[in-house]
Write an enzyme that holds these catalytic residues in place. Structure first.
Site, mmCIF file in Angstrom:
data_model
loop_
_atom_site.group_PDB
_atom_site.id
_atom_site.type_symbol
_atom_site.label_atom_id
_atom_site.label_comp_id
_atom_site.label_asym_id
_atom_site.label_seq_id
_atom_site.Cartn_x
_atom_site.Cartn_y
_atom_site.Cartn_z
ATOM 1 N N HIS A 105 0.816 -1.218 0.000
ATOM 2 C CA HIS A 105 0.000 0.000 0.000
ATOM 3 C C HIS A 105 0.849 1.268 0.000
ATOM 4 O O HIS A 105 1.934 1.294 0.538
ATOM 5 C CB HIS A 105 -1.012 0.001 1.143
ATOM 6 C CG HIS A 105 -0.465 -0.097 2.519
ATOM 7 N ND1 HIS A 105 -1.267 0.077 3.624
ATOM 8 C CD2 HIS A 105 0.771 -0.372 2.990
ATOM 9 C CE1 HIS A 105 -0.533 -0.083 4.702
ATOM 10 N NE2 HIS A 105 0.694 -0.351 4.361
ATOM 11 N N ASN A 106 0.340 2.274 -0.655
ATOM 12 C CA ASN A 106 0.953 3.608 -0.729
ATOM 13 C C ASN A 106 2.195 3.660 -1.609
ATOM 14 O O ASN A 106 2.835 4.709 -1.710
ATOM 15 C CB ASN A 106 1.341 4.135 0.659
ATOM 16 C CG ASN A 106 0.258 3.940 1.696
ATOM 17 O OD1 ASN A 106 -0.916 4.123 1.396
ATOM 18 N ND2 ASN A 106 0.627 3.543 2.887
#
Lengths: 359, 359, 359
Positions: free
Chosen positions: C251-252
């Protein structure tokens, strides 16, 4: 998985958020924030968070109206400019409470889609959800509030506990059991045959895998991970363990409570992890070993022998983490060491010769 | 995958099991066993097995009525208490025969589910099975006794051989061919495009992959594994090879007969494995190389150069396995070696000075 | 994915192919070729290609009527026997043009299959294709010429750009956005929850992941790869990046343009890759770091710290590639170094003793 912004207030007073998370406001608690965003994306009416010194510059230039910080960051956060701070012991824990305020989860789906195919002798609670093209085998039990999203396939004699969610395209082979509040992400395959063969006269004969996979309460399993059924008994994932994407768990493996397996980690057959064991990303554990309570295995490492409680290990094969780090720092010096060794040999030979000692 | 306990005798005499597997009973052959369980789970009327000295304590305390053992374990197995033993050369091989006695496999499914979507010009044998929501493209051939479970997707011009089983959610892209008695587990993707681009003016242009994936007889492919189609010809998996979960096989790769690829292993494009090559868990093989017959690559290792027949290799990059093990044992001594080197330099300088030789 | 041989000429003159790819013919340009095959499989009326000296013997014995070669191979290619050569600067680039001549792609599919389930408020272009059992959530937009093959599942509020192709069984969670000309292979999971927990009193509490996954134009994503949604904002894959099979993107994470992630590579959360970064097969990047433009990470390596623009790195943890290679060459010499060190110590002790200096 969907999040809706409907049905929540347009803004929240910082003091209201502080109350929600048991934190303290430094500065103006009446400031209103509209959303929770990262330092980089926060606008002038947003709350952001800052918990690692490495992001100090981003915090300073962020437009955020207020910052969520741990006590250790209060000073740094206040440096550049004055901004209200929401101080909490553990910002991650605060996020668990804050995010649903800003992004209320949708109501859980209910009902059985007309295209779902359900086998004989199943017990499906009225409050459960079966999405489009779900296929459920014979003799399955699906408890209250459980959700099987589109295209989920359950074999025969599976059980899904209260409030568990199975995302699209996950598969549970025959006999797989999920406890309550389990989350299974898309493409995860639970209960496929363990990898076992007897080699005879050049043929690898399949050893039938007739055990099952059991997942306890509050476990989360990432996308496309695989947890094989046991040879005879159970591959067992203990309560509250969290498994990231593309993780492989071999047959007969048991995990205790609260274990964490990061992305692409793998565990070979019959290995036992006690409670709170952590495998870093792309780490591996060999077969037929035991990792004691709280053992941590560094990313990319391979544990090939049992490890006692509480140890941190790294490397291939994994050794004590500090030793491994020291070792890794020595490695680049090998060439220099070899040169110095050669130089010593030359000098010593010359010295020995001069000393008339040519031994 | 389902196993049924119906239609089998309630118990088996140990002598009857010995006859089934060509073994010998030490002790009372008339003892009746109800089930086959692990040492830990066996009850007083169960048969268990004991083939590794490491499980000696578990064997001693097991409640099992009798133990399946290899000749090498007879002594250890008899130590704690007297119990009938079923002695066989290879207990794994005996399990291949015994497990179906205790857990008879269900009859193979037949028929085409009403929701299956089948393309034009397909030839599907009457004894084949197509489960709910199976999708089969144009021009496919599915042979006698083959089973495509729920949600399996075949592209155009695929072939599935006699008695092959494809578990839920596996995908065969256009032109993929499976031989007889192949098993494909859930989520496996056969024949997706190989990873090939020509980089031109900062753009990675896709090189169309127009070959196919061919799987020979008796191959088993694990859950969520991927075997890409070839650029022009065939990615080819030889007869009787066994592939575990989450394994990646790149385009144009060829495997000989009886290869074993353990969990999360990967093979880059155009590499050739001769017969009976073994890749350990999370091991990798680079592109455009050849691994000779019987080569074994240790878990977590990376073979970057061709390896001659029969060698065992390990490490990154992989070298002779014994050398790698020796090396791994030397590694923790690096710090000590550096200290000794420094000490030698000091002593030698002092000695040289005393000798009036300050070179 | 299907390729058809219909609607193309039976043979092509070599000069015609040279014109198509901007190449030059050495020898008889009027020679007619029927197909494009590998050196090994080419028949007497086929074109083949030869661009690596390692395949020199195969080139010499190939039956091919003509060879596609780069300038550097002209001499080697001409050695064994006279054969017309089609000389181009970049044979891979020529293949991008030539393969569709020999294997014309099928016309793109159109229309919505009767079994597709489409949610409310979707905008689906008339020229898009939704295959059997496709499930599309509410509020999705699917642009012209996009193709969602059998069993693809889209959550709510997804977008699929012009001409993008999603292969069977891929899943897009809520809010996932694909640009134009994206290819997503089977079993890829885009937008599943990032792996984030706050541990409190022995419980790992889930931090809700309410961001999304965004894929820019011309990205290709391999089979069974996983790209998690962001915590709050976007996991972002930049234009023209290419991702192989079984790759994990946390994620991110953000990728710039033209990055290449080879098979089974993995990137931990919040890491940023600038343009044209390459991760080799089974390589990993730790969390919260930055890899500068054009950084190349060797296969099986683990980058744990940020790397500056243009560097090539390898090893665990990754260091400068040349240093790592030197190091890897030193490793097998460790045992010998230890022996020489011991021998020096003995000699020095003896010399010191003889010199009357027993320090």
């Amino acid at each position: 998985m969907a999040r809706s912004d409907q049905g929540r207030p347009a803004t929240f007073a910082l003091s209201r958020l502080a109350a929600a998370v048991g934190g303290e406001v430094l500065g103006d608690g009446k400031v209103q924030v509209r959303n929770l965003r990262t330092l980089e994306h926060a606008a002038e009416d947003d709350l952001s968070f800052f918990s690692q010194a490495a992001y100090r510059v981003q915090a300073e230039v962020s437009a955020a109206a207020a910052l969520l910080v741990p006590p250790s960051m209060v000073e740094l956060a206040g440096e550049g400019r004055q901004r209200p701070l929401l101080v909490v012991e553990d910002p991650s824990l605060a996020l668990v409470e804050l995010i649903p305020l800003f992004h209320p989860p949708p109501p859980p789906p209910r009902g059985i889609h007309g295209t779902a195919v359900v086998g004989k002798d199943c017990a499906i609670d009225d409050s459960a959800y079966l999405g489009p093209y779900v296929v459920v085998g014979d003799g399955c039990r699906i408890a209250a509030g459980a959700a099987l999203h589109a295209h989920v396939v359950l074999g025969n004699a599976c059980r899904v506990g209260v409030g568990s969610v199975i995302h699209p395209h996950a598969v549970l082979y025959d006999g797989t059991r999920l406890g309550d509040a389990v989350i299974v992400h898309s493409g995860a395959i639970l209960g496929a045959d363990g990898f076992g063969y007897a080699t005879h006269q050049g043929k690898h004969l399949k050893v039938p895998q007739v055990g099952r996979t059991v997942i306890e309460d509050e476990v989360e399993i990432g996308a496309n991970s695989t947890i094989d059924r046991a040879l005879l008994e159970e591959t067992h994932i203990g309560q509250g363990s969290k498994i990231d994407n593309l993780v492989q768990v071999g047959h007969n493996v048991t995990l205790g409570r609260g274990c964490i397996l990061c992305g692409q980690a793998g565990i070979a057959g019959s290995t036992q992890l006690d409670d709170y064991v952590v495998l870093g990303g792309q780490a591996g554990a060999g077969g037929h070993i035991t990792l004691g309570r709280g053992v941590q295995v560094a990313a990319k490492s391979a544990v090939l022998q049992s490890v006692a409680e509480g140890l941190r290990v790294g490397g291939i094969p994994a050794i004590d983490l500090k030793d491994w780090r020291r070792q890794a720092m020595m490695m680049p010096r090998l060439g220099e060491m070899a040169r110095r060794l050669r130089s010593l040999e030359t000098k010593l030979a010359s010295l020995a010769k001069n000393a008339g000692d040519d031994d």
